[in-house]
Each structure stands twice: as C-alpha cells, then as structure tokens.
Scaffold this motif. Structure first.
Motif, PDB file in Angstrom:
ATOM      1  N   HIS A 122       0.826  -1.200   0.000  1.00  0.00           N
ATOM      2  CA  HIS A 122       0.000   0.000   0.000  1.00  0.00           C
ATOM      3  C   HIS A 122       0.864   1.256   0.000  1.00  0.00           C
ATOM      4  CE1 HIS A 122      -3.906  -1.981   0.912  1.00  0.00           C
ATOM      5  NE2 HIS A 122      -3.126  -2.887   1.484  1.00  0.00           N
ATOM      6  N   GLY A 123       0.399   2.273  -0.732  1.00  0.00           N
ATOM      7  CA  GLY A 123       1.018   3.583  -0.697  1.00  0.00           C
ATOM      8  C   GLY A 123       2.423   3.614  -1.249  1.00  0.00           C
ATOM      9  N   LYS A 124       3.040   4.783  -1.132  1.00  0.00           N
ATOM     10  CA  LYS A 124       4.418   4.944  -1.570  1.00  0.00           C
ATOM     11  C   LYS A 124       5.388   4.150  -0.703  1.00  0.00           C
ATOM     12  CE  LYS A 124       3.643   9.622  -3.400  1.00  0.00           C
ATOM     13  NZ  LYS A 124       4.020  11.056  -3.281  1.00  0.00           N
ATOM     14  N   SER A 125       4.988   3.907   0.540  1.00  0.00           N
ATOM     15  CA  SER A 125       5.869   3.168   1.454  1.00  0.00           C
ATOM     16  C   SER A 125       5.915   1.680   1.120  1.00  0.00           C
ATOM     17  CB  SER A 125       5.395   3.348   2.893  1.00  0.00           C
ATOM     18  OG  SER A 125       4.083   2.812   3.061  1.00  0.00           O
ATOM     19  N   GLY A 126       4.903   1.176   0.428  1.00  0.00           N
ATOM     20  CA  GLY A 126       4.868  -0.238   0.082  1.00  0.00           C
ATOM     21  C   GLY A 126       4.609  -1.155   1.253  1.00  0.00           C
ATOM     22  N   ALA A 127       3.960  -0.627   2.296  1.00  0.00           N
ATOM     23  CA  ALA A 127       3.679  -1.446   3.477  1.00  0.00           C
ATOM     24  C   ALA A 127       2.773  -2.615   3.117  1.00  0.00           C
ATOM     25  CB  ALA A 127       3.021  -0.588   4.554  1.00  0.00           C
ATOM     26  N   GLU A 128       3.163  -3.826   3.542  1.00  0.00           N
ATOM     27  CA  GLU A 128       2.371  -5.018   3.281  1.00  0.00           C
ATOM     28  C   GLU A 128       1.313  -5.183   4.363  1.00  0.00           C
ATOM     29  OE1 GLU A 128       4.510  -8.527   0.904  1.00  0.00           O
ATOM     30  OE2 GLU A 128       5.491  -8.064   2.795  1.00  0.00           O
ATOM     31  N   GLU A 142       1.054   7.136   6.483  1.00  0.00           N
ATOM     32  CA  GLU A 142       1.078   7.900   7.740  1.00  0.00           C
ATOM     33  C   GLU A 142       1.616   7.071   8.897  1.00  0.00           C
ATOM     34  OE1 GLU A 142       0.345  11.047   8.210  1.00  0.00           O
ATOM     35  OE2 GLU A 142      -0.410  11.500   6.214  1.00  0.00           O
ATOM     36  N   LEU A 143       1.813   5.778   8.672  1.00  0.00           N
ATOM     37  CA  LEU A 143       2.049   4.857   9.785  1.00  0.00           C
ATOM     38  C   LEU A 143       3.505   4.448   9.918  1.00  0.00           C
ATOM     39  CD1 LEU A 143      -1.026   2.485   9.256  1.00  0.00           C
ATOM     40  CD2 LEU A 143      -0.906   4.655  10.501  1.00  0.00           C
ATOM     41  N   CYS A 144       3.857   4.140  11.150  1.00  0.00           N
ATOM     42  CA  CYS A 144       5.152   3.535  11.482  1.00  0.00           C
ATOM     43  C   CYS A 144       4.865   2.179  12.107  1.00  0.00           C
ATOM     44  CB  CYS A 144       5.929   4.428  12.452  1.00  0.00           C
ATOM     45  SG  CYS A 144       7.384   3.637  13.173  1.00  0.00           S
ATOM     46  N   GLY A 414       1.486   9.953  13.738  1.00  0.00           N
ATOM     47  CA  GLY A 414       1.346  11.289  14.307  1.00  0.00           C
ATOM     48  C   GLY A 414       2.650  11.965  14.629  1.00  0.00           C
ATOM     49  N   ALA A 415       2.597  12.828  15.621  1.00  0.00           N
ATOM     50  CA  ALA A 415       3.691  13.737  15.934  1.00  0.00           C
ATOM     51  C   ALA A 415       4.969  12.990  16.320  1.00  0.00           C
ATOM     52  CB  ALA A 415       3.282  14.669  17.073  1.00  0.00           C
ATOM     53  N   GLY A 416       6.080  13.431  15.758  1.00  0.00           N
ATOM     54  CA  GLY A 416       7.384  12.935  16.155  1.00  0.00           C
ATOM     55  C   GLY A 416       7.763  11.580  15.625  1.00  0.00           C
ATOM     56  N   ILE A 417       6.876  10.938  14.848  1.00  0.00           N
ATOM     57  CA  ILE A 417       7.107   9.583  14.353  1.00  0.00           C
ATOM     58  C   ILE A 417       7.368   9.628  12.843  1.00  0.00           C
ATOM     59  CG2 ILE A 417       6.001   7.347  13.937  1.00  0.00           C
ATOM     60  CD1 ILE A 417       6.867   7.670  16.769  1.00  0.00           C
ATOM     61  N   LYS A 418       8.332   8.843  12.381  1.00  0.00           N
ATOM     62  CA  LYS A 418       8.580   8.732  10.950  1.00  0.00           C
ATOM     63  C   LYS A 418       7.361   8.128  10.260  1.00  0.00           C
ATOM     64  CE  LYS A 418      13.635   8.230  11.075  1.00  0.00           C
ATOM     65  NZ  LYS A 418      14.773   7.294  10.844  1.00  0.00           N
ATOM     66  N   LYS A 419       7.004   8.697   9.126  1.00  0.00           N
ATOM     67  CA  LYS A 419       5.854   8.213   8.373  1.00  0.00           C
ATOM     68  C   LYS A 419       6.262   7.168   7.347  1.00  0.00           C
ATOM     69  CE  LYS A 419       3.405  12.672   8.556  1.00  0.00           C
ATOM     70  NZ  LYS A 419       2.740  13.718   7.732  1.00  0.00           N
ATOM     71  N   ALA A 473      14.779  -0.217  33.271  1.00  0.00           N
ATOM     72  CA  ALA A 473      15.213  -0.550  31.907  1.00  0.00           C
ATOM     73  C   ALA A 473      14.655   0.485  30.941  1.00  0.00           C
ATOM     74  CB  ALA A 473      14.734  -1.958  31.547  1.00  0.00           C
ATOM     75  N   GLY A 474      14.717   0.154  29.666  1.00  0.00           N
ATOM     76  CA  GLY A 474      14.136   1.001  28.633  1.00  0.00           C
ATOM     77  C   GLY A 474      15.132   1.919  27.978  1.00  0.00           C
ATOM     78  N   LYS A 475      15.019   2.037  26.646  1.00  0.00           N
ATOM     79  CA  LYS A 475      15.819   2.996  25.902  1.00  0.00           C
ATOM     80  C   LYS A 475      14.954   3.550  24.777  1.00  0.00           C
ATOM     81  CE  LYS A 475      17.935  -0.499  22.845  1.00  0.00           C
ATOM     82  NZ  LYS A 475      17.168  -1.625  23.381  1.00  0.00           N
ATOM     83  N   VAL A 476      15.167   4.792  24.431  1.00  0.00           N
ATOM     84  CA  VAL A 476      14.393   5.432  23.377  1.00  0.00           C
ATOM     85  C   VAL A 476      14.744   4.793  22.030  1.00  0.00           C
ATOM     86  CG1 VAL A 476      13.958   7.604  22.161  1.00  0.00           C
ATOM     87  CG2 VAL A 476      14.239   7.592  24.659  1.00  0.00           C
ATOM     88  N   VAL A 477      13.725   4.430  21.261  1.00  0.00           N
ATOM     89  CA  VAL A 477      13.931   3.820  19.942  1.00  0.00           C
ATOM     90  C   VAL A 477      14.092   4.960  18.927  1.00  0.00           C
ATOM     91  CG1 VAL A 477      13.049   2.185  18.236  1.00  0.00           C
ATOM     92  CG2 VAL A 477      12.478   1.890  20.666  1.00  0.00           C
ATOM     93  N   LYS A 478      15.327   5.376  18.725  1.00  0.00           N
ATOM     94  CA  LYS A 478      15.585   6.550  17.884  1.00  0.00           C
ATOM     95  C   LYS A 478      15.278   6.303  16.407  1.00  0.00           C
ATOM     96  CE  LYS A 478      19.076   8.396  21.061  1.00  0.00           C
ATOM     97  NZ  LYS A 478      20.485   8.813  21.231  1.00  0.00           N
ATOM     98  N   GLY A 479      15.278   5.033  16.016  1.00  0.00           N
ATOM     99  CA  GLY A 479      15.037   4.710  14.615  1.00  0.00           C
ATOM    100  C   GLY A 479      13.626   5.001  14.124  1.00  0.00           C
ATOM    101  N   VAL A 480      12.693   5.242  15.055  1.00  0.00           N
ATOM    102  CA  VAL A 480      11.314   5.547  14.643  1.00  0.00           C
ATOM    103  C   VAL A 480      11.002   7.029  14.782  1.00  0.00           C
ATOM    104  CG1 VAL A 480      10.571   3.244  15.334  1.00  0.00           C
ATOM    105  CG2 VAL A 480      10.241   5.159  16.920  1.00  0.00           C
ATOM    106  N   LEU A 481      11.950   7.813  15.294  1.00  0.00           N
ATOM    107  CA  LEU A 481      11.692   9.235  15.540  1.00  0.00           C
ATOM    108  C   LEU A 481      11.927  10.049  14.281  1.00  0.00           C
ATOM    109  CD1 LEU A 481      13.384   9.677  19.039  1.00  0.00           C
ATOM    110  CD2 LEU A 481      10.994   9.080  18.526  1.00  0.00           C
ATOM    111  N   ALA A 482      11.039  10.983  14.019  1.00  0.00           N
ATOM    112  CA  ALA A 482      11.185  11.864  12.864  1.00  0.00           C
ATOM    113  C   ALA A 482      12.303  12.873  13.112  1.00  0.00           C
ATOM    114  CB  ALA A 482       9.864  12.584  12.607  1.00  0.00           C
TER     115      ALA A 482
END
Length: 482
Positions: A122-128, A142-144, A414-419, A473-482
């Motif tokens: 679907h879309g330009k992203s080609g999400a399956e 729009e989704l991550c 939405g906000a702050g997330i890579k589309k 625990a826990g670490k920020v997942v920087k790979g999904v941040l816009a």
C-alpha cells in the motif's frame, strides 16, 4: 501547647539534618518516630516534577489497545513460507527453548499454520497489509509499523498490565496516570486521563481497573471511565432534590473540613480528594457537551462507519477520542476486547478486523484534516503476538494460535514519528526477531520522550524506593523518531 502546635514549633526550630544529628535513634526506631511526625519536618519526598524536560513533539496521546492480542501473522507480518510449509512441523531449531503456555505445552506436534488471507502493498511506502485491513492500508503512508516488539509476559493479565504500567504485577501507576502526574491537564474541566471501553465479540479476556489506576500516585491522576448511555461518569449528576447551587455549597463546606483535616495530619491524599470533587463539579457541564456526537455531520459518520452511531462501539469511541483530543485531554485510552483467538481464528479475526479497520483509519484521517495529528500520537496494538503454529485442529479454514511474546507488531502515527516506515524484522517463520528488537520498556521510554520527558527522570518515591514507568530498563527507539 497542643500536640499539633508543638510539632509546628519543632519544625521551625529543627531542619531534617539537625533532627538526624541530634537524635541517637537509628534504624527501625528512627523510621517509626519519623512516621509519627509531620512530613514538613523532612521535606517533600516527592516534589512536583518540573516538566517537560525538553521541548515535546507530542501534546496528547490516543492509545487504541487491542486487548486479547491480535495475530500479527494474519494482519501485518506476511510470511509466505508458512503457506509453503502449511501443516509441517515447526523446526525445533526455530522454536528453541521458548516458554509455552499450558494450552500448548502438552501438544505432541506444532504444525505451521497460515490462512487464505491475501496481502498486498500500500502507498508509496509499500507497506504489506492483509486484505482484512483495507482502510488502514489507505493511510499506510502515515504509519510507522514496529514488527519487532517483544515482552516477557506470556499470559494476558500480566502482559496487559506490563504494557499499561511497566510491571507485570498489579499496583503500579498506569502510563496515563504517569502523564497526568508529570504534565497535568490542559483543560481544567475534563480529566487529563480518560478511558473508553468497547467489545468486538463476547467471551474474551476481562479488563480490570488496575490498568488505568493511579497506583501509589495521588488518586486525582487515575483514569476516568467514560461509559456509553445517559450517565457516562458514575456519581457525576446531582442526587434527586439537590440543585447545582446546593451542591456548590456542600463542596465549599466539605473543602473547609478537608483543609482542617489536612492541617492536622498532612496527608496529601486529602488534597487529591478535594481536587476530584471539584473536577466532578466542573465536569457536569463539560462532559455532556463533549460526549454529544449528535451534531457531527454526516460525512464524519460516513468516514468512521455505521457503527460510529452506536454508543459503546469501537467506532463511536474513536470519534469520542477525537472530540476529547480537541478538548485537550492529555491521554485517551481505548480498550477493544475480542482478540483472544485460540480456535476458529479465521472467522473471528475477520469479524474483529472489520470492527476496527475503518474507524482506526478514520481517526488518523480526521486528526490530520483538523491539524491535530501534528501534535497527537496514535498507538495501535495488543499485549503480545500469536504463534505461527496451530493450537488444536488445523485446516485452512479452522485453526487457532496460542500466545507468542517473542515477536509481534504494533503501529503508531502522528507527531514525532517517521511516516511510512517499517521498523524491525522477524525471521521467515515469523517466530523470532532478527533485526531491531523493541522491548515494552523501550516503547514506553519512546512515548515519554515524545512527550518531552526523560523516562529515567520521571520518578516517584514510594516505600523507600524510587519508581518509574520503565522500572530499571528502557531505551528510546531513535530509529522511529522523525
């Protein structure tokens, strides 16, 4: 001098360091004595946090929690190898030493299962995405998608509790309560944390108030359930024979009594109770207006689907979530029950997907067209995934899947997330993560980060220990941040 005034004099003449220096008490004796004295003598152990820690990208969150754990294999994580090897045994090398539930631990075989549902890009992203989610497919750009979520919990109750509170054991504050405590409310006439409940089918896992409870935080930060029907919030309306002015006088006198009690025992929960009474009074006018969707135009109902006209459905709650966000409610938590499909999965998941597909996509489109998606985060997902092998009888049209904590899929928008991205990857069997694993605490740390909060710094001291949503625990997942 009375007992209370004597303690005030002590507090004036002696600070905490001087008190500990001058007394020879230690250990349990000191702890016992300190518990009898006013807390002002020792200072506030939980001073109000100064937040945000840095500029936030997100002001509000809508969490569409799919209770019961939707199968990632039928919806998001396409694995053609499972079709190719349908009915064959899951290789022991793939399963490894994975912990199993009591429902399949005694199975003699683990036949690989995949239904007849088709996937397409679907879309330009080609999400399956599965054919079961055509509307979500239309907003795929729009989704991550995070396809590498994992958790330690293998049963529903501890797994849902883990996602919502950061602990598998009951008693911790929910994430909505943490946000309410840390950031407060932007609308003084509505709670900062609202909960909406819906059910896609009968006979699924129950939900408990602990999931939106305040735990050891002040009770004013607990989630408030908005129910469908004439009385959306319990005890909100005035009793028979009591008008608005009478209730106002009662609250004023009650506040004076509570203030006198607080000056005597210094219990912060007293102030929380006063705040809750006042919020309930203000909500009498704000809640009916907010929950009245009768004035929504027809094109909105068409967007969310026919069920949006039926109070208490997932579609109606998605529409209410948008209205609450417009009123600056900080955290809106939707729980949608019905995804626990140990048998007859092909039929049940078709029904459940239909109940959420159109309204989930409509919510994202609606927020975007109103400019609200720019500072709102939408989250969609359950508590764990589903096994690639069948639980019980297996045919192309009849099979079930057991719990699978090792890998599953959620998505955000939405906000702050890579589309339009997919983060993380599972193996060809959909059983193990092979790229970019994301733990529950990582997810929570990332959400707090988007709200401008350092997850290691949002802390509340309780019974001698410092607690936080992400525990230790826990670490920020920087790979999904816009």
């Amino acid at each position: 001098m009375c007992y209370h005034h004597h303690h005030e004099e002590v507090a004036k003449q002696m600070n905490r360091r001087e008190f500990l220096t001058r007394t020879s008490l230690a250990g349990v004796g000191l702890a016992a004595l300190s518990s009898l004295l006013p807390q002002q003598l020792f200072g506030d152990t939980n001073p109000k946090p100064v937040l945000p820690h840095f500029a936030p990208k997100v002001k509000r969150v809508i969490y569409l929690f799919q209770s019961g754990a939707p199968s990632q294999l039928e919806l998001f994580d396409y694995k053609p190898k499972l079709k190719e090897l349908f009915g064959q045994e899951l290789p022991a090398s793939i399963r490894g030493n994975q912990r199993l539930t009591g429902m399949t631990s005694n199975q003699k075989s683990f036949p690989l299962a995949m239904g007849k549902f088709e996937f397409k890009r679907h879309g330009k992203s080609g999400a399956e995405l599965s054919e079961l989610l055509p509307h979500i497919g239309k907003v795929a750009d729009e989704l991550c998608f995070i396809k590498s979520m994992f958790t330690e919990a293998i049963n529903h109750d501890p797994a849902v509790t883990f996602f919502q509170t950061g602990s598998q054991q009951a008693g911790r504050p929910s994430m909505g309560s943490w946000l309410s405590y840390g950031l407060g409310s932007e609308n003084q006439n509505l709670p900062a944390f609202v909960v909406l409940l819906s059910r896609g089918r009968e006979g699924d896992q129950p939900l408990y108030a602990k999931l939106w409870g305040n735990g050891f935080l002040p009770s004013e930060h607990q989630g408030v359930i908005f129910r469908s029907g004439e009385n959306p919030v319990f005890y909100l309306n005035n009793p028979n024979g009591i008008d608005k002015m009478s209730r106002r006088r009662v609250l004023d006198h009650l506040a004076k009594l509570h203030e006198a009690q607080y000056q005597h025992v210094y219990d912060e929960e007293i102030n929380s109770r006063i705040a809750q009474y006042e919020m309930a009074y203000r909500m009498q006018s704000s809640v009916p207006e907010t929950l009245d969707i009768s004035r929504e135009p027809d094109y909105i109902y068409d967007m969310y689907g026919e069920d949006s006209k039926k109070p208490g459905t997932f579609a109606a709650n998605c529409l209410l979530a948008r209205r609450l966000i417009e009123k600056d409610v900080r955290f809106v938590q939707l729980y949608h029950q019905g995804w626990d499909q140990h048998g007859n999965l092909p039929n049940d998941i078709r029904h459940m997907a239909k109940s959420v597909d159109q309204p989930s996509a409509a919510l994202i489109k609606d927020l975007k067209q109103r400019g609200l998606l720019e500072d709102t985060l939408v989250i969609w997902g359950g508590e764990f995934g589903r096994t690639n092998y069948s639980q019980g009888k297996l045919t192309p049209d009849m099979y079930g899947r057991d719990h699978h904590p090792r890998c599953f899929t959620i998505f955000m928008a939405g906000a702050g997330i890579k589309k339009g991205i997919t983060y993380g990857q599972t193996d060809d069997f959909g059983y193990n993560i092979v790229k970019n694993p994301v733990h529950v605490h990582d997810f929570q740390a990332t959400m707090l980060h988007l709200m401008g909060i350092d997850h290691e710094q949002l802390i509340f001291k309780h019974q001698g220990r410092r607690y936080r949503l992400t525990d230790v625990a826990g670490k920020v997942v920087k790979g999904v941040l816009a």
